[in-house]
Design a protein around this motif. Sequence first.
Motif, PDB file in Angstrom:
ATOM      1  N   GLY A 122       2.747   3.910  26.190  1.00 54.66           N
ATOM      2  CA  GLY A 122       2.820   5.279  25.717  1.00 54.66           C
ATOM      3  C   GLY A 122       3.461   5.452  24.355  1.00 54.66           C
ATOM      4  O   GLY A 122       4.345   6.296  24.171  1.00 54.66           O
ATOM      5  N   HIS A 123       3.002   4.657  23.380  1.00 50.66           N
ATOM      6  CA  HIS A 123       3.417   4.891  22.006  1.00 50.66           C
ATOM      7  C   HIS A 123       2.269   4.483  21.089  1.00 50.66           C
ATOM      8  O   HIS A 123       1.207   4.093  21.559  1.00 50.66           O
ATOM      9  N   ALA A 124       2.470   4.639  19.792  1.00 48.86           N
ATOM     10  CA  ALA A 124       1.447   4.251  18.812  1.00 48.86           C
ATOM     11  C   ALA A 124       2.085   3.396  17.739  1.00 48.86           C
ATOM     12  O   ALA A 124       3.309   3.354  17.591  1.00 48.86           O
ATOM     13  N   VAL A 125       1.237   2.699  16.984  1.00 50.19           N
ATOM     14  CA  VAL A 125       1.681   1.830  15.904  1.00 50.19           C
ATOM     15  C   VAL A 125       1.113   2.379  14.598  1.00 50.19           C
ATOM     16  O   VAL A 125      -0.031   2.826  14.546  1.00 50.19           O
ATOM     17  N   ALA A 126       1.910   2.338  13.558  1.00 52.18           N
ATOM     18  CA  ALA A 126       1.477   2.856  12.263  1.00 52.18           C
ATOM     19  C   ALA A 126       0.694   1.802  11.498  1.00 52.18           C
ATOM     20  O   ALA A 126       1.156   0.670  11.346  1.00 52.18           O
ATOM     21  N   GLY A 127      -0.487   2.188  11.026  1.00 50.22           N
ATOM     22  CA  GLY A 127      -1.245   1.378  10.084  1.00 50.22           C
ATOM     23  C   GLY A 127      -0.953   1.906   8.689  1.00 50.22           C
ATOM     24  O   GLY A 127      -1.445   2.970   8.311  1.00 50.22           O
ATOM     25  N   LEU A 128      -0.118   1.210   7.944  1.00 53.97           N
ATOM     26  CA  LEU A 128       0.368   1.709   6.657  1.00 53.97           C
ATOM     27  C   LEU A 128      -0.449   1.124   5.515  1.00 53.97           C
ATOM     28  O   LEU A 128      -0.542  -0.090   5.365  1.00 53.97           O
ATOM     29  N   VAL A 129      -1.038   2.007   4.731  1.00 54.57           N
ATOM     30  CA  VAL A 129      -1.948   1.615   3.665  1.00 54.57           C
ATOM     31  C   VAL A 129      -1.130   1.130   2.463  1.00 54.57           C
ATOM     32  O   VAL A 129      -0.333   1.886   1.901  1.00 54.57           O
ATOM     33  N   THR A 130      -1.322  -0.108   2.089  1.00 50.53           N
ATOM     34  CA  THR A 130      -0.546  -0.694   0.994  1.00 50.53           C
ATOM     35  C   THR A 130      -1.328  -0.645  -0.316  1.00 50.53           C
ATOM     36  O   THR A 130      -2.555  -0.682  -0.326  1.00 50.53           O
ATOM     37  N   LEU A 131      -0.588  -0.570  -1.411  1.00 51.36           N
ATOM     38  CA  LEU A 131      -1.188  -0.679  -2.742  1.00 51.36           C
ATOM     39  C   LEU A 131      -0.584  -1.819  -3.534  1.00 51.36           C
ATOM     40  O   LEU A 131      -1.172  -2.286  -4.509  1.00 51.36           O
ATOM     41  N   GLY A 132       0.601  -2.282  -3.150  1.00 47.13           N
ATOM     42  CA  GLY A 132       1.222  -3.362  -3.879  1.00 47.13           C
ATOM     43  C   GLY A 132       2.482  -3.852  -3.203  1.00 47.13           C
ATOM     44  O   GLY A 132       2.850  -3.400  -2.110  1.00 47.13           O
ATOM     45  N   TRP A 133       3.154  -4.783  -3.858  1.00 50.00           N
ATOM     46  CA  TRP A 133       4.323  -5.437  -3.287  1.00 50.00           C
ATOM     47  C   TRP A 133       5.423  -4.443  -2.924  1.00 50.00           C
ATOM     48  O   TRP A 133       6.063  -4.560  -1.878  1.00 50.00           O
ATOM     49  N   GLU A 134       5.645  -3.449  -3.791  1.00 50.73           N
ATOM     50  CA  GLU A 134       6.759  -2.537  -3.573  1.00 50.73           C
ATOM     51  C   GLU A 134       6.613  -1.762  -2.276  1.00 50.73           C
ATOM     52  O   GLU A 134       7.584  -1.599  -1.521  1.00 50.73           O
ATOM     53  N   ASP A 135       5.410  -1.265  -1.984  1.00 54.00           N
ATOM     54  CA  ASP A 135       5.291  -0.477  -0.758  1.00 54.00           C
ATOM     55  C   ASP A 135       5.232  -1.371   0.483  1.00 54.00           C
ATOM     56  O   ASP A 135       5.871  -1.069   1.494  1.00 54.00           O
ATOM     57  N   MET A 136       4.526  -2.496   0.434  1.00 55.14           N
ATOM     58  CA  MET A 136       4.459  -3.328   1.642  1.00 55.14           C
ATOM     59  C   MET A 136       5.846  -3.884   2.006  1.00 55.14           C
ATOM     60  O   MET A 136       6.197  -3.981   3.184  1.00 55.14           O
ATOM     61  N   ARG A 137       6.644  -4.199   1.002  1.00 54.10           N
ATOM     62  CA  ARG A 137       8.009  -4.671   1.254  1.00 54.10           C
ATOM     63  C   ARG A 137       8.848  -3.568   1.905  1.00 54.10           C
ATOM     64  O   ARG A 137       9.606  -3.813   2.851  1.00 54.10           O
ATOM     65  N   ALA A 138       8.710  -2.347   1.420  1.00 54.40           N
ATOM     66  CA  ALA A 138       9.457  -1.222   1.987  1.00 54.40           C
ATOM     67  C   ALA A 138       8.997  -0.924   3.410  1.00 54.40           C
ATOM     68  O   ALA A 138       9.819  -0.578   4.276  1.00 54.40           O
TER      69      ALA A 138
END
Length: 278
Positions: free
Chosen positions: A17-33
């Motif tokens: 009963g939960h969900a997982v976030a699919g986070l759209v990346t554009l580069g190193w800075e966001d995927m690292r965060a």
Amino acid sequence: MPLVTLRDVLQPALTQGHAVAGLVTLGWEDMRAYVAAAEAENCPVILQAGPGCREHTPLPILGKMFRHLAEGASVPVVAHLDHGYTFDDCKEALDSGFTSLMFDGSRKPLQQNIDETAAIAEMAHAAGISCEGEIGFVGYADGEASAGTDPQEAAQFARETGVDAMAISVGNVHLQQDKDGGLDEPRIRAIQALTDTPLVIHGGSGVPMAQRTSLARTSNICKFNIGTELRMAFGAALRDAVNSDDSRFDRNQILKDTHDPLVAATRTVLRAFKGDDT
């Protein structure tokens, strides 16, 4: 922790009963965060390389970046190809170390979409990784209009393709900057009454937070894709960093100032998808 597949994180989400976030990346800075935020919230995360990301950075490089982050992370990380439009897109992602492929044949006639998605799913499963497909086209804000998912077609698609997750069109729109809309819950319930395949919402930035949480806990929607909302947070942090000192010119120093604000915004996103016991 090594990379995991989409199935590895979505099947527990479906049963718990939960969900997982699919986070759209554009580069190193966001995927690292994004990984730092997932670690802070102690939850899995799906790092997604969509068409815009792939135009900027080649898939083999993205695969190495995702793998590097996953190997140092304390939480499960999925390396996911978002909106692969051809067999070659998906094959290159597989060869680049991705653990999940999303083939988007939603603009095509139903049987063609089924046949082509099934071929991608077969290739993915033979390699021990996962596959997501899309049935019912999800449109774009100020662009192509959506074509809602027919529940009977969704059930046929899930059955005949063997996908591990199925993206549906139920009022969601890509690139929406506000949360004034909402999803068609009766249509969602009609779809999940006919299939137990985990469901995916693309364009999750336009879904109100309360509805995200409710559906994560009470429906078969196990994955919400979030891109625009976090790109806006990154953009705001970057503008603040650039404008804070006119004499700054080192982009690495400027980009460092985006990390903490983006981690904070991502943690807010991730918390909305947690179940009652997480």
